[in-house]
Design an enzyme around this catalytic site. Structure first.
Site, PDB file in Angstrom:
ATOM      1  N   HIS A   1     -29.849  19.866  20.141  1.00  0.00           N
ATOM      2  CA  HIS A   1     -30.123  20.705  18.974  1.00  0.00           C
ATOM      3  C   HIS A   1     -29.708  22.166  19.188  1.00  0.00           C
ATOM      4  O   HIS A   1     -29.982  23.011  18.350  1.00  0.00           O
ATOM      5  CB  HIS A   1     -31.614  20.642  18.620  1.00  0.00           C
ATOM      6  CG  HIS A   1     -32.002  19.372  17.933  1.00  0.00           C
ATOM      7  ND1 HIS A   1     -31.694  18.127  18.452  1.00  0.00           N
ATOM      8  CD2 HIS A   1     -32.626  19.139  16.749  1.00  0.00           C
ATOM      9  CE1 HIS A   1     -32.143  17.192  17.621  1.00  0.00           C
ATOM     10  NE2 HIS A   1     -32.705  17.778  16.583  1.00  0.00           N
TER      11      HIS A   1
ATOM     12  N   HIS B   1       0.814  -1.225   0.000  1.00  0.00           N
ATOM     13  CA  HIS B   1       0.000   0.000   0.000  1.00  0.00           C
ATOM     14  C   HIS B   1       0.847   1.275   0.000  1.00  0.00           C
ATOM     15  O   HIS B   1       0.624   2.188  -0.787  1.00  0.00           O
ATOM     16  CB  HIS B   1      -0.935  -0.033   1.213  1.00  0.00           C
ATOM     17  CG  HIS B   1      -1.550   1.290   1.543  1.00  0.00           C
ATOM     18  ND1 HIS B   1      -2.736   1.718   0.984  1.00  0.00           N
ATOM     19  CD2 HIS B   1      -1.130   2.291   2.365  1.00  0.00           C
ATOM     20  CE1 HIS B   1      -3.020   2.925   1.458  1.00  0.00           C
ATOM     21  NE2 HIS B   1      -2.070   3.294   2.292  1.00  0.00           N
TER      22      HIS B   1
ATOM     23  N   GLU C   1     -25.830  15.024   5.301  1.00  0.00           N
ATOM     24  CA  GLU C   1     -25.129  16.299   5.434  1.00  0.00           C
ATOM     25  C   GLU C   1     -23.716  16.244   4.871  1.00  0.00           C
ATOM     26  O   GLU C   1     -23.252  17.182   4.212  1.00  0.00           O
ATOM     27  CB  GLU C   1     -25.082  16.733   6.907  1.00  0.00           C
ATOM     28  CG  GLU C   1     -26.424  17.089   7.530  1.00  0.00           C
ATOM     29  CD  GLU C   1     -27.162  15.861   8.058  1.00  0.00           C
ATOM     30  OE1 GLU C   1     -26.644  14.733   7.921  1.00  0.00           O
ATOM     31  OE2 GLU C   1     -28.271  16.035   8.601  1.00  0.00           O
TER      32      GLU C   1
END
Ligand SMILES: Cc1ncc(C[n+]2csc(CCOP(=O)(O)OP(=O)(O)O)c2C)c(N)n1
Length: 658
Positions: A472, A263, A410
């Site tokens: 919230h 990798h 989102e």
């Protein structure tokens, strides 16, 4: 297709990657080696591009989502004749080279997106594809096709494991972006280990479930790669395409190939024997054969001819459709009407609504003046209020729609907005509750790093959210955004400041803007003219109430707390000034004289009030000052009650000042 030449070019690209990574002793060999045949087919056969016109409007966009494999793209850009010299390849990862560790937009011609944070590139590709679909629908005419390109992204297991990619893939399948082709470098290896340690997904079945067409091929078979890309390009069937290419990571270095050791740069110590195994000359590093040079020189000339032919079509189209041509040119130039503010009607003096509602009104007015404006919401249009009333909804059936229903995705919304901004034709914004801004923070950071003029519309900006409670109610989020370099964060204090904030966002060409808007109603600051509030917001900060006697105290505020600072100043008397500071970043970019005129250094008695964490305010109030803020999470109760309970009132300002 010249298979033997392409196979040779693939091995030379492997050699470039090995030599560059060996020279700086860092980087990732696995992908450039494992995907060399894919690169040869893309750049040698299948992709439409023109190194002499790297921004050709109708080029295929290629995004290396697996940005760690950056030597892949640098090798192929060099070989195909972009302005990426061999010296730049030799300077891989060195200071001021155009071959940085991971691809960076603006740095290298042919690099379409900043990638490295896995998954983002897939989201960007979806944004590019949306932009391409909408642009084709908007600008092509019955007589002229000026846009019919494809978007191709190369990614590995890592990108596909990331949630942002999964969100974007779902969106692309749902909206039918059949101009999008993913090439999945499926090598069964990630960084630490074999991929089966962390995944057991049936990729074909997964993509099929997302309304994509999937095909699995041998990723080293030139004919199979070319055929798969050709088919993917030809199928205008309302489904995006994925080519699952089975490859051997690190192919060419037998000691590490096919394993996690392949990798990174681990195989670099075997480069001498590997180069010999690939038939590359021992005494010439960074070797490119005369045959490969000649092949790509011929291809470059052919691509210039194709570009010139397209340019003729474009010119004829522009002549026949001058208004459309202006619109496209304006979009690509990030042009903004100089009188944009005047296109936004002043709010009536008795207007008393939330800045999110004012924002919706303002954006609708702007959209009338700027046809390139499009906007979306993460399933919160009803709350974020940014729906364009006459805009229609973007969908498979209506690619002209200006409203994007991102779904509850989102992070992909952020990455897709970035893709749209990279493409540069449309001005995009995305909306959600401020408290969820962290969900897309990874994309915001890249927008800022890449200088993309994306606008975020973040509403429900404080404990003023009220009843929904602390989950919230953002308290740390505004400051959390303010610390991102090159992101402007604007928290307007009334509807006219909101108009100024949107004009500021649209006027930016070199970075993103976050607009921070309230859920609750805020009165208009009618003591100030419309121009004062709009222009003051464009400067980031301004005097909202001038002292009538000798200056003793400065009150600073943003957003819904500005009203409390203004009311407190009335009560405190002559020597008190109120400074509205909706945007730290814009204010900090003003001249020293202007900043001193607003915040005279001689006045050290300063009190800031903002419904959020206090830390960043100290640079404005100084060690003699005070900050009224909220260094804790909020509480579930009506908004006014929470505001009062946590000290966000006029009376608290008065007490602090006294
Ligand atoms: C968001 C993110 N998390 C972690 C990393 C670090 N990282 C870089 S490459 C990689 C593994 C990627 O695996 P894969 O996509 O299969 O690439 P390959 O091993 O095939 O080159 C990781 C974990 C990153 N760049 N971005």
């Amino acid at each position: 297709m010249n298979n033997s030449l392409l196979a040779q070019a693939a091995n030379e690209a492997r050699g470039l990657a090995m030599d560059a990574i060996h020279a700086c002793n860092s980087g990732h060999l696995g992908l450039p080696l494992g995907c060399a045949e894919i690169g040869a087919v893309l750049f040698g056969e299948s992709m439409r591009y023109c190194p002499d016109a790297p921004k050709w409007l109708n080029r295929d966009r290629f995004i290396l989502s697996a940005g760690h494999g950056s030597m892949f793209i640098y090798s192929w850009l060099h070989l195909s004749g972009y302005a990426v010299s061999l010296n730049e390849v030799k300077n891989f990862r060195q200071l001021h080279s155009i071959t940085p560790g991971h691809p960076e937009f603006h740095e290298t011609p042919g690099v379409e997106a900043t990638t490295g944070p896995l998954g983002q590139g897939i989201g960007n590709a979806v944004g590019y594809a949306l932009s391409g679909k909408r642009a084709a629908a908007r600008f092509n005419t019955a007589d002229h096709t000026i846009i019919d390109h494809h978007v191709i992204a190369l990614h590995g297991d890592g990108c596909l494991q990331e949630g942002v990619a999964k969100e974007a893939i779902a969106f692309a399948g749902h909206t039918g972006l059949d101009n999008l082709i993913l090439i999945y470098d499926s090598n069964d290896v990630t960084l630490d280990a074999m991929a089966d340690v962390s995944q057991s997904e049936n990729a074909e079945a997964y993509f099929a479930s997302q309304n994509w067409d999937a095909v699995t091929i041998d990723g080293h078979d030139l004919n199979a790669i070319a055929a798969a890309i050709e088919k993917a390009k030809a199928d205008h069937n309302g489904r995006p395409k994925v080519i699952i290419a089975k490859t051997l990571i690190g192919k060419g270095i037998p000691e590490v190939a096919g394993t996690a050791k392949g990798h990174g740069e681990g195989g670099a110590k075997f480069v001498d024997s590997a180069r010999a195994g690939l038939g590359l000359p021992a005494d010439e590093h960074f070797y490119v054969s005369a045959e490969t040079k000649a092949f790509f020189a011929e291809k470059k000339a052919a691509s210039k001819a194709a570009f010139d032919a397209w340019q003729k079509t474009y010119d004829a189209w522009a002549k026949a459709n001058p208004a459309l041509a202006d619109e496209l040119t304006d979009g690509l130039a990030n042009a903004v009407p100089t009188d944009l503010s005047e296109k936004i009607p002043a709010f009536a003096a008795d207007y008393k609504d939330a800045t999110r509602s004012a924002g919706g009104t303002v954006l609708n007015a702007i959209a009338k003046a700027m046809p390139q404006v499009i906007t979306g919401s993460a399933d919160l249009y009803g709350s974020t209020k940014n729906y364009l009333k006459d805009g229609g909804d973007f969908s498979k059936a209506n690619p002209l729609g200006r409203n994007i229903w991102f779904g509850i995705r989102e992070h992909a919304m952020g990455a897709i907005c970035n893709g749209i901004a990279y493409d540069g034709i449309f001005r995009c914004s995305g909306a959600t509750f401020l408290v969820f801004a962290d969900y897309l923070r990874g994309s915001i950071r890249i927008a800022a790093l890449s200088g993309l003029p994306v606008t975020y519309i973040f509403t429900h900006d404080s404990i003023g959210v009220g009843e929904d409670g602390p989950t919230h109610q953002p308290v740390e989020t505004v400051s959390g955004l303010r610390v991102i370099p090159n992101l402007d964060v604007i928290r307007p204090g009334d509807a006219e400041e909101t108009a100024g904030a949107f004009v500021a966002a649209m006027s930016r060409t070199d970075g993103p803007t976050a607009l921070i808007l309230s859920r609750q109603a805020i009165p208009l600051m009618n003591s100030l003219s419309v121009e004062t509030r709009r222009d003051g917001t464009l400067k980031g900060g301004y005097i909202a109430k001038k002292e009538s006697g000798a200056l003793t105290t400065i009150l600073l505020a943003t957003g819904s707390e500005l009203q409390h600072a203004m009311a407190a100043a009335e009560e405190l008397g002559d020597g008190v000034r109120v400074v509205s500071l909706p945007c730290f970043e814009l204010f900090d970019r003003q001249s020293a004289e202007y900043r001193e005129s607003v915040l005279p250094s001689a006045c050290t008695k300063r009190i800031a009030i903002e419904a959020g964490v206090t830390g960043l305010w100290w640079k404005y109030v100084g060690t003699q000052g005070k900050v009224l803020g909220i260094d804790r999470f909020g509480m579930s109760a009506p908004g006014n009650t929470v505001m009062r309970e946590l000290g966000m009132t006029k009376d608290h300002v008065v007490v602090a000042a006294k």
